[in-house]
Write a protein that holds these residues in place. Structure first.
Motif, PDB file in Angstrom:
ATOM      1  N   SER A  68      13.753  18.381  70.714  1.00  0.00           N
ATOM      2  CA  SER A  68      13.531  18.800  69.329  1.00  0.00           C
ATOM      3  C   SER A  68      14.184  20.151  69.013  1.00  0.00           C
ATOM      4  N   GLU A  69      14.569  20.912  70.041  1.00  0.00           N
ATOM      5  CA  GLU A  69      15.199  22.216  69.854  1.00  0.00           C
ATOM      6  C   GLU A  69      16.708  22.186  70.087  1.00  0.00           C
ATOM      7  N   LYS A  70      17.202  21.117  70.669  1.00  0.00           N
ATOM      8  CA  LYS A  70      18.603  21.051  71.086  1.00  0.00           C
ATOM      9  C   LYS A  70      19.582  21.255  69.920  1.00  0.00           C
ATOM     10  N   HIS A  71      19.216  20.830  68.721  1.00  0.00           N
ATOM     11  CA  HIS A  71      20.104  20.978  67.564  1.00  0.00           C
ATOM     12  C   HIS A  71      20.396  22.443  67.235  1.00  0.00           C
ATOM     13  N   ARG A  72      19.604  23.352  67.766  1.00  0.00           N
ATOM     14  CA  ARG A  72      19.803  24.783  67.522  1.00  0.00           C
ATOM     15  C   ARG A  72      20.962  25.351  68.342  1.00  0.00           C
ATOM     16  N   TYR A  73      21.498  24.539  69.250  1.00  0.00           N
ATOM     17  CA  TYR A  73      22.552  24.980  70.157  1.00  0.00           C
ATOM     18  C   TYR A  73      23.753  24.030  70.072  1.00  0.00           C
ATOM     19  N   PRO A  74      24.499  24.099  68.972  1.00  0.00           N
ATOM     20  CA  PRO A  74      25.582  23.134  68.750  1.00  0.00           C
ATOM     21  C   PRO A  74      26.666  23.118  69.827  1.00  0.00           C
ATOM     22  N   ILE A  75      26.912  24.241  70.493  1.00  0.00           N
ATOM     23  CA  ILE A  75      27.937  24.242  71.542  1.00  0.00           C
ATOM     24  C   ILE A  75      27.528  23.303  72.682  1.00  0.00           C
ATOM     25  N   ILE A  76      26.246  23.245  72.976  1.00  0.00           N
ATOM     26  CA  ILE A  76      25.740  22.358  74.036  1.00  0.00           C
ATOM     27  C   ILE A  76      25.968  20.901  73.659  1.00  0.00           C
ATOM     28  N   ILE A  77      25.689  20.573  72.416  1.00  0.00           N
ATOM     29  CA  ILE A  77      25.851  19.193  71.939  1.00  0.00           C
ATOM     30  C   ILE A  77      27.325  18.819  71.880  1.00  0.00           C
ATOM     31  N   ASN A  78      28.149  19.649  71.228  1.00  0.00           N
ATOM     32  CA  ASN A  78      29.564  19.322  71.031  1.00  0.00           C
ATOM     33  C   ASN A  78      30.342  19.216  72.329  1.00  0.00           C
ATOM     34  N   GLU A  79      30.014  20.059  73.295  1.00  0.00           N
ATOM     35  CA  GLU A  79      30.753  20.055  74.559  1.00  0.00           C
ATOM     36  C   GLU A  79      30.033  19.267  75.662  1.00  0.00           C
ATOM     37  N   LYS A  80      28.901  18.647  75.317  1.00  0.00           N
ATOM     38  CA  LYS A  80      28.123  17.839  76.278  1.00  0.00           C
ATOM     39  C   LYS A  80      27.778  18.635  77.542  1.00  0.00           C
ATOM     40  N   ILE A  81      27.350  19.865  77.324  1.00  0.00           N
ATOM     41  CA  ILE A  81      26.996  20.761  78.418  1.00  0.00           C
ATOM     42  C   ILE A  81      25.587  20.436  78.899  1.00  0.00           C
ATOM     43  N   VAL A  82      25.422  20.282  80.218  1.00  0.00           N
ATOM     44  CA  VAL A  82      24.096  19.993  80.771  1.00  0.00           C
ATOM     45  C   VAL A  82      23.535  21.147  81.594  1.00  0.00           C
ATOM     46  N   SER A  83      24.373  22.103  81.961  1.00  0.00           N
ATOM     47  CA  SER A  83      23.899  23.337  82.581  1.00  0.00           C
ATOM     48  C   SER A  83      24.908  24.431  82.254  1.00  0.00           C
ATOM     49  N   PHE A  84      24.418  25.666  82.152  1.00  0.00           N
ATOM     50  CA  PHE A  84      25.323  26.740  81.759  1.00  0.00           C
ATOM     51  C   PHE A  84      24.789  28.107  82.144  1.00  0.00           C
ATOM     52  N   ILE A  85      25.720  29.040  82.135  1.00  0.00           N
ATOM     53  CA  ILE A  85      25.417  30.465  82.215  1.00  0.00           C
ATOM     54  C   ILE A  85      26.027  31.056  80.952  1.00  0.00           C
ATOM     55  N   ALA A  86      25.253  31.798  80.201  1.00  0.00           N
ATOM     56  CA  ALA A  86      25.770  32.514  79.036  1.00  0.00           C
ATOM     57  C   ALA A  86      25.555  33.998  79.302  1.00  0.00           C
ATOM     58  N   ILE A  87      26.605  34.776  79.156  1.00  0.00           N
ATOM     59  CA  ILE A  87      26.591  36.177  79.546  1.00  0.00           C
ATOM     60  C   ILE A  87      27.036  37.033  78.364  1.00  0.00           C
ATOM     61  N   PRO A  88      26.294  38.113  78.058  1.00  0.00           N
ATOM     62  CA  PRO A  88      26.755  38.988  76.976  1.00  0.00           C
ATOM     63  C   PRO A  88      28.002  39.766  77.374  1.00  0.00           C
ATOM     64  N   ILE A  89      28.905  39.910  76.423  1.00  0.00           N
ATOM     65  CA  ILE A  89      30.088  40.750  76.594  1.00  0.00           C
ATOM     66  C   ILE A  89      29.755  42.077  75.912  1.00  0.00           C
ATOM     67  N   LEU A  90      29.879  43.157  76.667  1.00  0.00           N
ATOM     68  CA  LEU A  90      29.492  44.469  76.154  1.00  0.00           C
ATOM     69  C   LEU A  90      30.708  45.319  75.798  1.00  0.00           C
ATOM     70  N   LYS A  91      30.514  46.173  74.825  1.00  0.00           N
ATOM     71  CA  LYS A  91      31.512  47.177  74.469  1.00  0.00           C
ATOM     72  C   LYS A  91      30.749  48.488  74.309  1.00  0.00           C
ATOM     73  N   LYS A  92      31.088  49.451  75.145  1.00  0.00           N
ATOM     74  CA  LYS A  92      30.377  50.723  75.174  1.00  0.00           C
ATOM     75  C   LYS A  92      28.877  50.514  75.374  1.00  0.00           C
ATOM     76  N   GLY A  93      28.550  49.535  76.218  1.00  0.00           N
ATOM     77  CA  GLY A  93      27.155  49.274  76.566  1.00  0.00           C
ATOM     78  C   GLY A  93      26.376  48.442  75.573  1.00  0.00           C
ATOM     79  N   ARG A  94      27.003  48.050  74.470  1.00  0.00           N
ATOM     80  CA  ARG A  94      26.309  47.250  73.438  1.00  0.00           C
ATOM     81  C   ARG A  94      26.865  45.833  73.402  1.00  0.00           C
ATOM     82  N   PRO A  95      25.995  44.826  73.275  1.00  0.00           N
ATOM     83  CA  PRO A  95      26.471  43.440  73.206  1.00  0.00           C
ATOM     84  C   PRO A  95      27.351  43.215  71.973  1.00  0.00           C
ATOM     85  N   GLU A  96      28.560  42.695  72.204  1.00  0.00           N
ATOM     86  CA  GLU A  96      29.503  42.428  71.120  1.00  0.00           C
ATOM     87  C   GLU A  96      29.864  40.948  71.022  1.00  0.00           C
TER      88      GLU A  96
END
Length: 134
Positions: A68-96
């Motif tokens: 019921s929550e999967k629709h909130r993550y379109p990249i998972i649906i479109n790319e048929k991802i079943v497991s992942f790591i998502a990592i913030p990219i920082l610039k001067k210590g702040r997530p960008e």
């Protein structure tokens, strides 16, 4: 290095009247639909990772993200991802932005391997990644 099925980068895009989080680059993608994905800041995989500034590891989407929550993550649906790591990219210590490393078969990632992956990826992407304490 990670032997992943896909890797993507999302950025916050600001226009005159709105701010959206969009996937701007992707390799290993199944199609080009990722280019049309845009969510409000703090939403979707990239928005959550950018907002928290911490990596998000999902070993099994089917078990960890309710259907019921999967629709909130379109990249998972479109790319048929079943497991992942998502990592913030920082610039001067702040997530960008956010980096996603996705797998289309289960059992390819575990929380115990995540730090190794992140430490290996950081010098290659020549950027600062959140959750890395070298």
């Amino acid at each position: 290095m990670t032997r992943s099925d896909c890797v993507g980068m999302a950025e916050e895009i600001r226009t005159f009247d709105e701010t959206l989080v969009k996937w701007t680059r992707m390799t290993g993608n199944m199609n080009n639909r990722y280019r049309r994905i845009s969510v409000a800041p703090g939403k979707g995989v990239a928005g959550i990772v950018k907002k928290t500034g911490k990596p998000w590891i999902v070993e099994d989407v089917g078990k960890e993200i309710p259907l019921s929550e999967k629709h909130r993550y379109p990249i998972i649906i479109n790319e048929k991802i079943v497991s992942f790591i998502a990592i913030p990219i920082l610039k001067k210590g702040r997530p960008e932005g956010a980096l996603i490393i996705g797998y289309r078969t289960p059992g390819r990632i575990s929380k115990s391997l995540t730090m190794d992956y992140i430490e290996d990826i950081q010098p290659v992407c020549k950027c600062e990644l959140g959750g890395v304490h070298l």
